[in-house]
Structure formats: structure tokens, C-alpha cells
Design an enzyme around this catalytic site. Sequence first.
Site, short mmCIF file in Angstrom:
data_model
loop_
_atom_site.label_atom_id
_atom_site.label_comp_id
_atom_site.label_asym_id
_atom_site.label_seq_id
_atom_site.Cartn_x
_atom_site.Cartn_y
_atom_site.Cartn_z
N CYS A 5 0.85 -1.19 0.00
CA CYS A 5 0.00 0.00 0.00
C CYS A 5 0.89 1.25 0.00
O CYS A 5 1.64 1.46 -0.96
CB CYS A 5 -0.96 -0.06 1.19
SG CYS A 5 -2.14 1.30 1.29
N ASP A 57 -9.19 -2.51 -7.49
CA ASP A 57 -8.38 -1.45 -6.90
C ASP A 57 -8.28 -0.32 -7.93
O ASP A 57 -7.23 -0.07 -8.52
CB ASP A 57 -6.99 -1.99 -6.54
CG ASP A 57 -6.24 -1.08 -5.59
OD1 ASP A 57 -6.75 -0.01 -5.24
OD2 ASP A 57 -5.11 -1.46 -5.20
N HIS A 114 -7.65 -4.15 -2.56
CA HIS A 114 -6.45 -3.48 -2.06
C HIS A 114 -6.18 -3.94 -0.63
O HIS A 114 -7.07 -3.93 0.21
CB HIS A 114 -6.70 -1.97 -2.09
CG HIS A 114 -5.51 -1.14 -1.73
ND1 HIS A 114 -4.65 -0.64 -2.67
CD2 HIS A 114 -5.05 -0.72 -0.53
CE1 HIS A 114 -3.70 0.06 -2.07
NE2 HIS A 114 -3.92 0.03 -0.77
#
Length: 211
Positions: free
Chosen positions: A102, A149, A180
Amino acid sequence: MLRKPVAPPAGGRLPAVLVVHENRGLNPHIEDIARRLALDGYLAFAPDALTPLGGYPGDEDKARALFAQLDQAKTKQDFLASAATLKARPDGNGRIGVVGFCYGGGVAHTLATELPDLAAAVPYYGNHPPVEAAAKVKAPLLIHFAGVDERINAAWPAYEAALKAASVRYTAHQYPGTQHGFNNDTTPRFDAAAAKLSWDRTLAFFRQHLV
């Protein structure tokens, strides 16, 4: 400077991996990632970007709130310094890779544009650098994408074209149906099958380029 917990090797000079967390600091999940890498024979280095604000507070919501207060320019420099420190450690073999998730995936991408001696980079669903930065990437990339995502995935075609134009070595995998953060086993988005497959690919990639 960042607090930098290190999972030490059992012995000898080993390849090293910088582990970069999500937007919550050095939580137990990322500590576990570093532990797993150490068990696989790597010197694992896991900085905590929240160190200037007291470090990971033990609560995910509080951690995200603290993250918004960081000076991102300084944090970038801290991660670059962490990579330099890791490369110089006497118990390492001088070859370093980075894996990030991330927010950390974006950091992994950025380090690949900033460090010409980086040996391997593995971003998990991270923001891409500006397309003009792709020409500075020297390390091979292994890029993991979630299937669902939209924001991250929408930026990929332009960055991929820039990587191709610069003859950067890269492999990209998308995991259908995942969200995600699918690798984080402490959240409802965790997908066990995708997490295992992506991690197996990551370890194989590091063996190829770091060992």
C-alpha cells in the site's frame, strides 16, 4: 531518524530486504513480514515512519490519523537513509531489495527510481511514480496488483508504457477478485490464496536477484 527493528540472520553475510509498511506504521502484521523474511534467510529491516510521532500507537485508526501528520519529504529521506544503512551493515552481503505494501508499495516504487544500486523491488498495490521517473529505474520490479483497486490500477498502463520505453525489467501480476490490501491477514480484505501465491512469487524473485 526512523526506528529500525532488524530481524537478524542466523549467521554469515546475507542478502537484505527493506520492509515498508502500510499507512499505519510498524504494526504486528509488518513485523511478521520481517520475521518471515528472516526465517527465509534474509536480513530484514523494518523502519517505522511514525517514529517522529512516537511510533506505532497500537491502534490502527490512531495510526492512520498520525500518518496524516507526517512530513512526507522528510519521511522519504528517512527511507533512503534506511536503505543506505541496510546496505552498509557488516552482516549483509551488500545486495538489498525492498518490499512494500500500500503506502509502502509506493515507497518501494520510489526507491527504485532513487537508488541505482537497488537489486530488486516488490511493490504491493502501491502508487506509481510520475511516468518521467521510470527511466531512472535500474532494479528489476515484481509488481502485485489487487483485482479490485480502481485508483491504483488506473495509473498502471501509463507507467507500464514508461517502463517499457526505458527497457526496465518488470513482471506484473493481478489477482482477480481481490481488494487493495489482500496480503494483510489482520483485515477483512485478506485473501489467503492470493497472499500465498504473491508471497511465493516474491520469495522466488528475491532468491533470483539477491542471493
